[in-house]
Each structure stands twice: as C-alpha cells, then as structure tokens.
Scaffold this active site. Structure first.
Site, PDB file in Angstrom:
ATOM      1  N   GLU A 158       0.635 -10.015 -27.994  1.00 45.14           N
ATOM      2  CA  GLU A 158       0.011 -11.318 -28.261  1.00 45.14           C
ATOM      3  C   GLU A 158       0.938 -12.526 -28.049  1.00 45.14           C
ATOM      4  OE1 GLU A 158      -1.671 -10.835 -32.183  1.00 45.14           O
ATOM      5  OE2 GLU A 158      -2.928  -9.164 -31.571  1.00 45.14           O
ATOM      6  N   ASN A 199       0.148  -6.827 -24.331  1.00 47.26           N
ATOM      7  CA  ASN A 199      -1.138  -6.499 -24.974  1.00 47.26           C
ATOM      8  C   ASN A 199      -1.675  -7.733 -25.699  1.00 47.26           C
ATOM      9  OD1 ASN A 199      -2.966  -4.302 -25.929  1.00 47.26           O
ATOM     10  ND2 ASN A 199      -2.117  -4.745 -27.965  1.00 47.26           N
ATOM     11  N   HIS A 235     -11.431  -6.189 -29.124  1.00 48.46           N
ATOM     12  CA  HIS A 235     -12.152  -6.390 -30.400  1.00 48.46           C
ATOM     13  C   HIS A 235     -13.350  -7.289 -30.094  1.00 48.46           C
ATOM     14  CE1 HIS A 235      -8.979  -4.529 -32.725  1.00 48.46           C
ATOM     15  NE2 HIS A 235      -8.094  -5.275 -32.077  1.00 48.46           N
ATOM     16  N   GLU A 263      -7.775  -1.410 -28.035  1.00 49.12           N
ATOM     17  CA  GLU A 263      -8.149  -1.526 -29.459  1.00 49.12           C
ATOM     18  C   GLU A 263      -9.644  -1.785 -29.627  1.00 49.12           C
ATOM     19  OE1 GLU A 263      -5.681  -4.390 -31.535  1.00 49.12           O
ATOM     20  OE2 GLU A 263      -3.862  -3.774 -30.476  1.00 49.12           O
ATOM     21  N   ASP A 265     -13.243  -2.194 -30.757  1.00 47.39           N
ATOM     22  CA  ASP A 265     -14.266  -2.026 -31.789  1.00 47.39           C
ATOM     23  C   ASP A 265     -15.314  -3.109 -31.551  1.00 47.39           C
ATOM     24  OD1 ASP A 265     -12.849  -4.218 -32.925  1.00 47.39           O
ATOM     25  OD2 ASP A 265     -11.897  -2.936 -34.438  1.00 47.39           O
TER      26      ASP A 265
HETATM   27  O1  9MR Z   1      -5.838  -2.747 -37.938  1.00 45.46           O
HETATM   28  C1  9MR Z   1      -4.679  -3.413 -38.372  1.00 45.46           C
HETATM   29  C2  9MR Z   1      -4.816  -3.764 -39.848  1.00 45.46           C
HETATM   30  O2  9MR Z   1      -4.833  -2.584 -40.624  1.00 45.46           O
HETATM   31  C3  9MR Z   1      -3.676  -4.670 -40.243  1.00 45.46           C
HETATM   32  O3  9MR Z   1      -3.873  -5.097 -41.581  1.00 45.46           O
HETATM   33  C4  9MR Z   1      -3.614  -5.843 -39.320  1.00 45.46           C
HETATM   34  C5  9MR Z   1      -2.502  -6.779 -39.681  1.00 45.46           C
HETATM   35  O4  9MR Z   1      -2.338  -7.767 -38.739  1.00 45.46           O
HETATM   36  O5  9MR Z   1      -3.427  -5.383 -38.004  1.00 45.46           O
HETATM   37  C6  9MR Z   1      -4.499  -4.653 -37.539  1.00 45.46           C
HETATM   38  O6  9MR Z   1      -4.295  -4.278 -36.207  1.00 45.46           O
HETATM   39  C7  9MR Z   1      -4.188  -5.332 -35.269  1.00 45.46           C
HETATM   40  C8  9MR Z   1      -3.279  -4.889 -34.163  1.00 45.46           C
HETATM   41  O7  9MR Z   1      -2.045  -4.497 -34.695  1.00 45.46           O
HETATM   42  C9  9MR Z   1      -3.100  -5.961 -33.127  1.00 45.46           C
HETATM   43  N1  9MR Z   1      -4.348  -6.411 -32.622  1.00 45.46           N
HETATM   44  C10 9MR Z   1      -5.342  -6.787 -33.612  1.00 45.46           C
HETATM   45  C11 9MR Z   1      -5.533  -5.666 -34.612  1.00 45.46           C
HETATM   46  C12 9MR Z   1      -6.629  -6.023 -35.593  1.00 45.46           C
HETATM   47  O8  9MR Z   1      -6.243  -7.106 -36.374  1.00 45.46           O
END
Ligand code: 9MR
Length: 463
Positions: A158, A199, A235, A263, A265
């Site tokens: 990011e 990513n 997402h 990722e 969903d």
């Molecule tokens: O799914 C992850 C969640 O459990 C964490 O609390 C969160 C913290 O930022 O991160 C989520 O995963 C993220 C991923 O690492 C990067 N892309 C977005 C994902 C969803 O927020």
C-alpha cells in the site's frame, strides 16, 4: 414427434457432465474442490489464515487443507507480529502457519514486510539511517528465516494513497520514495528465489490509483528494480466488480509481471438475502474468471475462508457475509462461483450453488371445451447464472392424460411420466432466458396440471 417407449435418457449422462449440468457421483474428483480445480489450471487458490481458528477449529483446518493450495498469514507475518520490539522476533504464529502449509503441500505467500500500518511505534519513531537499517534487518531476518518456505512476499504494501500519490507515510517522510526500490533490492538478496510483490487495494480496476501503480512499477522495472509481481487485493462491495479488471490484469501482465488477486472478499449488507448471495456468486465468478483469462495471472486468494472469521464485520458496521463459506462452513453460492471460474465440476452450474433449483417452469393447459382434449404450453426459464447447454425436462401427469401430438422438443411418455429433451435449435438457454414447448393431449375425466418438474434432474420452481 411422439413416442410411447420409455426414453428417459435423451442426453447421455456423459454429455450432461460435459455440459456441466449434473454431478455424477458422490465421491469427490479432483475438480470438485477449489484446490483440485485450481491445481488443474496451475493456479494458486489461497486463503488468508488466522492463527486462532487454525489452532482451535478442526473444520477450519479441514476446509483449508481440502479447498486451498496456498495460504497467506492474515496478520502473523506483519511487522508488529514478527518483531514487536527491536531485535525481538516472535516466530510462533508465523511458524504455525508455515508448518501447516508444509504438512498440506500448500505454498505460502508472505504478507507483508514494509507497510505503514501494523508496524510498531518503535519503528515509526526511527529516523533516517536508523529506519533504513531497521528495514534492512527486518527483511533480511524474516526472509532469511523463511527462505525456501515462503514462495512470494508482499515486499511493500500500500505505498500509494487513495489520492493516487505516493503515500506520505513515515517511510516516505524519512527515506523518500527510494525506500520502495531499496526494499525490493534488499528482499532480492535476502532470498533470491522468492517472488517479490507490491500490493494494494482499490487497484483492481483501471483507475487513477492503478494508473499510478502502472507508472510506478514501469519506472521501477526500467531502473532494474527486482519486482516480480503485483497484488490486487480485491476487497469489494457486492455489485461493484470493476468491468476493467481483466484488462487491468492484462496490462500489468504485459509488463512482464505476475499478477495475483491477493485478498478477495465481497461484502454484503447483513443479513444477506438469497438473491444477494446469488449476485455475490456472480461477482466472485467474474473476479476469478478475470484472473483465469490472463496468462500472467497466477492465482487468487480469499481474505479468509468462512464468514465466521472475517475482518469485514469488525470494520464495516452492518456488513459481512463476504467469503465463500458461511459461518457454519457450508459452501455458499460464492464458493460455486469460484469453482466454476476455475473450471471445476462440483456444481451443476445452476446459479444457486446448492445443487437445487435453477429453473422455473410455467405449465398452462387450454381445454378444448366439451371435448376431452387440451393444448399445453410449457415455458422453461433458466433462473441460474450459468448457461444451460442441452436439457431434459421431466414431469408426471397427476391424471390419465396422454400426449397425442407435440412440438419444439423430443417428447416421450411412459405411463404418467413425461420426458422432453431439447430440439436441436433450443438446447441452449442463457441466464434469465425462457423457451416455450408444448403438446396436445387427451384425458378422460379431469385434467389436473402437473406440479413438479425437473430439468436435468434438478427440481424447478413453478410460476
Ligand atoms: O484482516 C486483517 C485484520 O485482521 C487486521 O485487523 C487488519 C489491520 O490492519 O488487517 C487486515 O488485513 C488487511 C491486510 O493486511 C492488508 N490489506 C487490507 C486487509 C484488510 O484490512
């Protein structure tokens, strides 16, 4: 044409299987799981994995090992998990995931080395060379430990903001934009065999942010920076799959990069209705199809497995139901959307994923008044999301009706059982399309309409 001999199998079952219309046996073949289907295509089907359910829920482990050939640690390979304080590494959760993957022949995608989020304060408080050193040490230590075990890494996560400019993170502020190139250089020497990814989210479609990535990555490649792939996180919100997804994947692939949807969903306002779950199926299918359609796209990962464990409801009030398995590990329509896109065989392709109704039949009979004869018209609608390619309709007369003349299908009757198979010209019924067939019949006393119809063995609703 009418024959009175039993003629129940107008299409061979092999033909129906080839058309994706029936499930042949209860024993799972390889292509009846996401994993089997993805393996056949040489694609990665990954899941983000959380340590809690991995340790505590056997169903989670079963579904993960059966349905997925790849894993990504949802949180336990992030900086705050691996090196919460300087020089103190905590490997146990990450190791648990890597061990599971190895025991089950799965590849591991590492997530993530350099990110502005989930990075401890001690890192964020470092300045200049100290931050540079910490980055180098972290990448070397983590990638060194998992060299040979982790196939690919999100090296930088990011780095571009929603405004399509380089994100003004502490990395950027302290090290300038070179931190991106440097992270990749360090990563390449830490594990020369790992695939190195950049990513981000909201870059699935062609938009200002993905354009900025296109420019950034093109520049990095021109400078000889070792970047192997780009991850589109994926997402999404129901109904919002960008139509440019496939073209976007293709343009990055044409730079010589691997692409993954890392990722995925697709969140829905909860509780999700049946039709929303159907739409979600289509959305999943579209996303996975976009990857399957481009050679350089090497895989897709769902951000979790089950709606029981998903970041979505925690983050978005009133939304959820975003993953392919429901809270009780039942396969959702979304599961079948993914399976179908991967070329799998487990689903009749009927659009609802449960192996039941994909069709609606409207039967209407016009009595000739006085005379014991009638004309029936039978309208068949494909209510699923897949195209029906060859069909057999079956129903049973409740009375003593006999077909005397018929049209638009190959009709046969055996006792009260009626079978109609498609004519050469109406075998294909697209989603939401209807066809009309009919016959003339006679009866003695009364002419009750049949109430149950199946199409290719699947029960239909009646209109
Ligand atoms: O799914 C992850 C969640 O459990 C964490 O609390 C969160 C913290 O930022 O991160 C989520 O995963 C993220 C991923 O690492 C990067 N892309 C977005 C994902 C969803 O927020």
């Amino acid at each position: 044409m009418i024959t009175h001999t039993p003629h129940r199998v107008a299409l061979t079952s092999a033909a129906l299987v080839a058309a994706g219309l029936i499930v042949t046996s209860s024993s799972a073949t390889a292509q009846e799981t996401l994993r089997g289907a993805a393996d056949e295509q040489g694609l990665r089907i990954g899941a983000a994995v959380a340590n809690g359910p991995l340790s505590n829920e056997s169903q989670y482990r079963d579904v993960l090992s059966t349905e997925y050939n790849g894993v990504t640690a949802e949180n336990s390979m992030k900086w705050e998990s691996l090196q919460p304080s300087q020089g103190q590494f905590n490997w146990s959760d990450a190791d648990e995931i890597v061990d599971f993957a190895q025991s089950n022949g799965q590849s591991v995608h590492g997530h993530t080395l350099v990110w502005h989020s989930q990075t401890p304060n001690w890192v964020q408080n470092l300045q200049g060379q100290d931050l540079q050193d910490a980055m180098e040490n972290h990448i070397n230590t983590v990638m060194g430990r998992y060299a040979g075990d982790v196939e690919s890494w999100d090296v930088v996560n990011e780095p571009i903001g929603d405004d399509a400019n380089l994100r003004n993170s502490f990395w950027m502020q302290e090290l300038g934009e070179d931190y991106i190139a440097e992270a990749f250089q360090i990563a390449r020497s830490a594990d020369p065999n790992a695939k190195l990814y950049i990513n981000d989210y909201n870059i699935d479609g062609i938009n200002a942010k993905s354009d900025a990535y296109y420019d950034l990555v093109s520049d990095l490649l021109d400078q000889g920076v070792p970047i192997d792939g780009i991850g589109f996180q994926g997402h999404r919100v129901l109904g919002d799959v960008p139509s440019s997804l496939e073209d976007n994947i293709r343009r990055f692939a044409q730079l010589g990069l691997e692409v993954q949807l890392t990722e995925i969903d697709i969140r829905i306002d909860t509780p999700a209705s049946d039709s929303e779950l159907e739409q979600q199926r289509d959305n999943y299918e579209e996303m996975v199809n976009a990857c399957v359609s481009v050679n350089g796209c090497v895989g897709v990962t769902t951000w979790g497995i089950t709606d029981r464990h998903s970041w979505v409801p925690d983050q978005f009030d009133g939304q959820g139901a975003a993953l392919p398995f429901d809270e009780n590990y039942n396969k959702k329509p979304a599961y079948y959307g993914i399976l179908e896109a991967l070329g799998g065989e487990g689903d009749p392709g009927n659009g609802n994923g449960n192996g039941d109704t994909a069709c609606e039949v409207n039967y209407s009979a016009n009595d000739w008044g006085g005379a014991p004869g009638f004309t029936a018209s039978v309208d068949i609608t494909n209510t699923g999301s897949g195209t029906i390619d060859g069909w057999t309709l079956e129903f049973t007369f409740p009375g003593d009706q006999t077909i005397t003349d018929s049209w638009s299908a190959d009709w046969s009757q055996s006792g009260a059982d009626v079978t109609a198979t498609n004519a050469s010209w109406n075998g294909t019924i697209g989603p939401n399309q209807s066809i009309s067939i009919g016959f003339n019949g006679s009866y003695t006393d009364s002419n009750p309409a049949p109430t149950e119809f199946t199409l290719n063995g699947e029960p239909c609703t009646t209109g």
